[in-house]
Write a protein that holds these residues in place. Structure first.
Motif, PDB file in Angstrom:
ATOM      1  N   HIS A  46       0.824  -1.208   0.000  1.00 25.29           N
ATOM      2  CA  HIS A  46       0.000   0.000   0.000  1.00 25.29           C
ATOM      3  C   HIS A  46       0.857   1.256   0.000  1.00 25.29           C
ATOM      4  CE1 HIS A  46      -2.876   2.877   2.267  1.00 25.29           C
ATOM      5  NE2 HIS A  46      -3.087   2.967   0.974  1.00 25.29           N
ATOM      6  N   GLN A  47       1.754   1.379   0.971  1.00 24.13           N
ATOM      7  CA  GLN A  47       2.576   2.601   1.054  1.00 24.13           C
ATOM      8  C   GLN A  47       4.052   2.294   1.276  1.00 24.13           C
ATOM      9  OE1 GLN A  47       0.751   5.316   3.896  1.00 24.13           O
ATOM     10  NE2 GLN A  47      -0.728   5.974   2.374  1.00 24.13           N
ATOM     11  N   ASN A  48       4.452   1.067   0.979  1.00 25.03           N
ATOM     12  CA  ASN A  48       5.866   0.682   1.085  1.00 25.03           C
ATOM     13  C   ASN A  48       6.461   0.990   2.448  1.00 25.03           C
ATOM     14  OD1 ASN A  48       6.059  -0.337  -1.582  1.00 25.03           O
ATOM     15  ND2 ASN A  48       6.159   1.755  -2.334  1.00 25.03           N
ATOM     16  N   VAL A  49       5.768   0.568   3.495  1.00 27.13           N
ATOM     17  CA  VAL A  49       6.270   0.759   4.855  1.00 27.13           C
ATOM     18  C   VAL A  49       6.326  -0.592   5.565  1.00 27.13           C
ATOM     19  CG1 VAL A  49       5.385   3.108   5.003  1.00 27.13           C
ATOM     20  CG2 VAL A  49       3.954   1.215   5.784  1.00 27.13           C
ATOM     21  N   PRO A  50       7.121  -0.684   6.653  1.00 31.13           N
ATOM     22  CA  PRO A  50       7.118  -1.902   7.462  1.00 31.13           C
ATOM     23  C   PRO A  50       5.729  -2.149   8.049  1.00 31.13           C
ATOM     24  CG  PRO A  50       8.988  -0.509   8.029  1.00 31.13           C
ATOM     25  CD  PRO A  50       8.094   0.311   7.153  1.00 31.13           C
ATOM     26  N   MET A  51       5.423  -3.385   8.331  1.00 34.25           N
ATOM     27  CA  MET A  51       4.045  -3.742   8.650  1.00 34.25           C
ATOM     28  C   MET A  51       3.782  -4.083  10.104  1.00 34.25           C
ATOM     29  SD  MET A  51       2.974  -5.969   5.354  1.00 34.25           S
ATOM     30  CE  MET A  51       4.047  -7.330   5.769  1.00 34.25           C
ATOM     31  N   GLN A  52       4.817  -4.349  10.895  1.00 31.60           N
ATOM     32  CA  GLN A  52       4.570  -4.901  12.227  1.00 31.60           C
ATOM     33  C   GLN A  52       4.049  -3.857  13.211  1.00 31.60           C
ATOM     34  OE1 GLN A  52       7.521  -4.296  10.932  1.00 31.60           O
ATOM     35  NE2 GLN A  52       9.136  -4.098  12.434  1.00 31.60           N
ATOM     36  N   TYR A  53       3.292  -4.363  14.164  1.00 30.41           N
ATOM     37  CA  TYR A  53       2.761  -3.560  15.265  1.00 30.41           C
ATOM     38  C   TYR A  53       3.887  -3.262  16.255  1.00 30.41           C
ATOM     39  CZ  TYR A  53       0.169  -2.810  19.630  1.00 30.41           C
ATOM     40  OH  TYR A  53      -0.287  -2.337  20.820  1.00 30.41           O
ATOM     41  N   ARG A  54       4.625  -4.292  16.594  1.00 32.97           N
ATOM     42  CA  ARG A  54       5.872  -4.175  17.344  1.00 32.97           C
ATOM     43  C   ARG A  54       6.688  -5.413  17.012  1.00 32.97           C
ATOM     44  NH1 ARG A  54       4.986  -7.539  21.744  1.00 32.97           N
ATOM     45  NH2 ARG A  54       2.876  -7.598  22.587  1.00 32.97           N
ATOM     46  N   ILE A  83      -5.996  -9.746   0.883  1.00 27.70           N
ATOM     47  CA  ILE A  83      -7.396 -10.149   0.730  1.00 27.70           C
ATOM     48  C   ILE A  83      -8.347  -9.162   1.379  1.00 27.70           C
ATOM     49  CG2 ILE A  83      -6.955 -12.601   0.404  1.00 27.70           C
ATOM     50  CD1 ILE A  83      -7.472 -12.955   3.415  1.00 27.70           C
ATOM     51  N   ASP A  84      -7.819  -8.140   2.026  1.00 32.38           N
ATOM     52  CA  ASP A  84      -8.668  -7.113   2.608  1.00 32.38           C
ATOM     53  C   ASP A  84      -7.812  -5.870   2.881  1.00 32.38           C
ATOM     54  OD1 ASP A  84     -11.012  -5.990   3.589  1.00 32.38           O
ATOM     55  OD2 ASP A  84     -10.593  -6.617   5.636  1.00 32.38           O
ATOM     56  N   GLY A  85      -8.379  -4.705   2.591  1.00 26.75           N
ATOM     57  CA  GLY A  85      -7.651  -3.475   2.884  1.00 26.75           C
ATOM     58  C   GLY A  85      -7.340  -2.682   1.627  1.00 26.75           C
ATOM     59  N   PRO A  86      -6.586  -1.591   1.794  1.00 22.64           N
ATOM     60  CA  PRO A  86      -6.386  -0.648   0.692  1.00 22.64           C
ATOM     61  C   PRO A  86      -5.541  -1.167  -0.463  1.00 22.64           C
ATOM     62  CG  PRO A  86      -5.100  -0.006   2.610  1.00 22.64           C
ATOM     63  CD  PRO A  86      -5.990  -1.129   3.052  1.00 22.64           C
ATOM     64  N   CYS A  87      -4.814  -2.257  -0.261  1.00 26.28           N
ATOM     65  CA  CYS A  87      -4.024  -2.818  -1.363  1.00 26.28           C
ATOM     66  C   CYS A  87      -4.579  -4.172  -1.802  1.00 26.28           C
ATOM     67  CB  CYS A  87      -2.550  -2.918  -0.986  1.00 26.28           C
ATOM     68  SG  CYS A  87      -2.259  -3.590   0.663  1.00 26.28           S
ATOM     69  N   LEU A  88      -5.897  -4.307  -1.705  1.00 24.94           N
ATOM     70  CA  LEU A  88      -6.584  -5.535  -2.106  1.00 24.94           C
ATOM     71  C   LEU A  88      -6.117  -5.999  -3.487  1.00 24.94           C
ATOM     72  CD1 LEU A  88      -8.945  -7.495  -1.363  1.00 24.94           C
ATOM     73  CD2 LEU A  88     -10.442  -5.965  -2.678  1.00 24.94           C
ATOM     74  N   GLY A  89      -5.750  -7.268  -3.576  1.00 31.15           N
ATOM     75  CA  GLY A  89      -5.327  -7.837  -4.849  1.00 31.15           C
ATOM     76  C   GLY A  89      -3.836  -7.740  -5.099  1.00 31.15           C
ATOM     77  N   GLN A  90      -3.141  -6.884  -4.359  1.00 32.31           N
ATOM     78  CA  GLN A  90      -1.685  -6.825  -4.472  1.00 32.31           C
ATOM     79  C   GLN A  90      -1.080  -7.858  -3.525  1.00 32.31           C
ATOM     80  OE1 GLN A  90      -1.734  -2.210  -4.090  1.00 32.31           O
ATOM     81  NE2 GLN A  90       0.120  -2.728  -5.227  1.00 32.31           N
ATOM     82  N   SER A  91       0.209  -8.076  -3.652  1.00 28.48           N
ATOM     83  CA  SER A  91       0.851  -9.122  -2.849  1.00 28.48           C
ATOM     84  C   SER A  91       2.134  -8.640  -2.204  1.00 28.48           C
ATOM     85  CB  SER A  91       1.193 -10.341  -3.721  1.00 28.48           C
ATOM     86  OG  SER A  91       0.032 -10.971  -4.174  1.00 28.48           O
ATOM     87  N   LEU A  92       2.437  -9.246  -1.085  1.00 27.46           N
ATOM     88  CA  LEU A  92       3.767  -9.107  -0.502  1.00 27.46           C
ATOM     89  C   LEU A  92       4.777  -9.769  -1.432  1.00 27.46           C
ATOM     90  CD1 LEU A  92       2.962 -10.126   3.191  1.00 27.46           C
ATOM     91  CD2 LEU A  92       3.032  -7.821   2.212  1.00 27.46           C
ATOM     92  N   THR A  93       6.005  -9.310  -1.353  1.00 27.81           N
ATOM     93  CA  THR A  93       7.060  -9.927  -2.158  1.00 27.81           C
ATOM     94  C   THR A  93       7.575 -11.160  -1.437  1.00 27.81           C
ATOM     95  OG1 THR A  93       7.700  -7.792  -3.053  1.00 27.81           O
ATOM     96  CG2 THR A  93       9.315  -9.565  -3.231  1.00 27.81           C
ATOM     97  N   SER A  94       7.426 -12.291  -2.089  1.00 26.59           N
ATOM     98  CA  SER A  94       7.862 -13.570  -1.532  1.00 26.59           C
ATOM     99  C   SER A  94       9.304 -13.846  -1.944  1.00 26.59           C
ATOM    100  CB  SER A  94       6.942 -14.676  -2.065  1.00 26.59           C
ATOM    101  OG  SER A  94       7.375 -15.928  -1.615  1.00 26.59           O
TER     102      SER A  94
END
Ligand code: FES
Length: 109
Positions: A46-54, A83-94
């Motif tokens: 979505h915005q190319n940022v890290p994803m973790q809460y902590r 599968i849900d959220g502002p980048c629906l249909g996009q994927s993490l890089t595996s």
């Protein structure tokens, strides 16, 4: 190949943040799915940022989804598809990894 972690450190329903290039932040996350390790870049499409809460908090409370805690996008743990959220249909890089005979997980180059 680059060492990531030991397979025994990965648990179903949670993910481990990894910094294999020693950048001072967890650039990858690894988890166990169907007994096999999965590795993704810790970078939300979505915005190319890290994803973790902590530290090491990448998953939903029930452990069924990877969550980006910036805006709540959720991703399948088996293939990284949003599968849900502002980048629906996009994927993490595996990233490809393998497990050696001693249970060590390596990033394939
Ligand atoms: S940056 Fe991940 S959902 Fe917005």
């Amino acid at each position: 190949m680059l060492f990531l972690c030991n397979l025994c450190e990965l648990k179903h329903g949670s993910a481990l943040g990894l910094d294999p290039w020693e950048q001072g932040r967890d650039t990858l996350l690894a988890l166990l799915y169907d007994g096999r390790p999965k590795v993704y870049r810790n970078n939300c499409p979505h915005q190319n940022v890290p994803m973790q809460y902590r530290k090491d908090r990448f998953m939903s409370p029930d452990g069924s989804r990877i969550i980006c805690f910036a805006h709540g996008a959720s991703f399948r743990p088996d293939n990284g598809l949003c599968i849900d959220g502002p980048c629906l249909g996009q994927s993490l890089t595996s990233l490809s990894c393998l497990v050696d005979s001693e249970g060590r997980v390596w990033l394939e180059s």
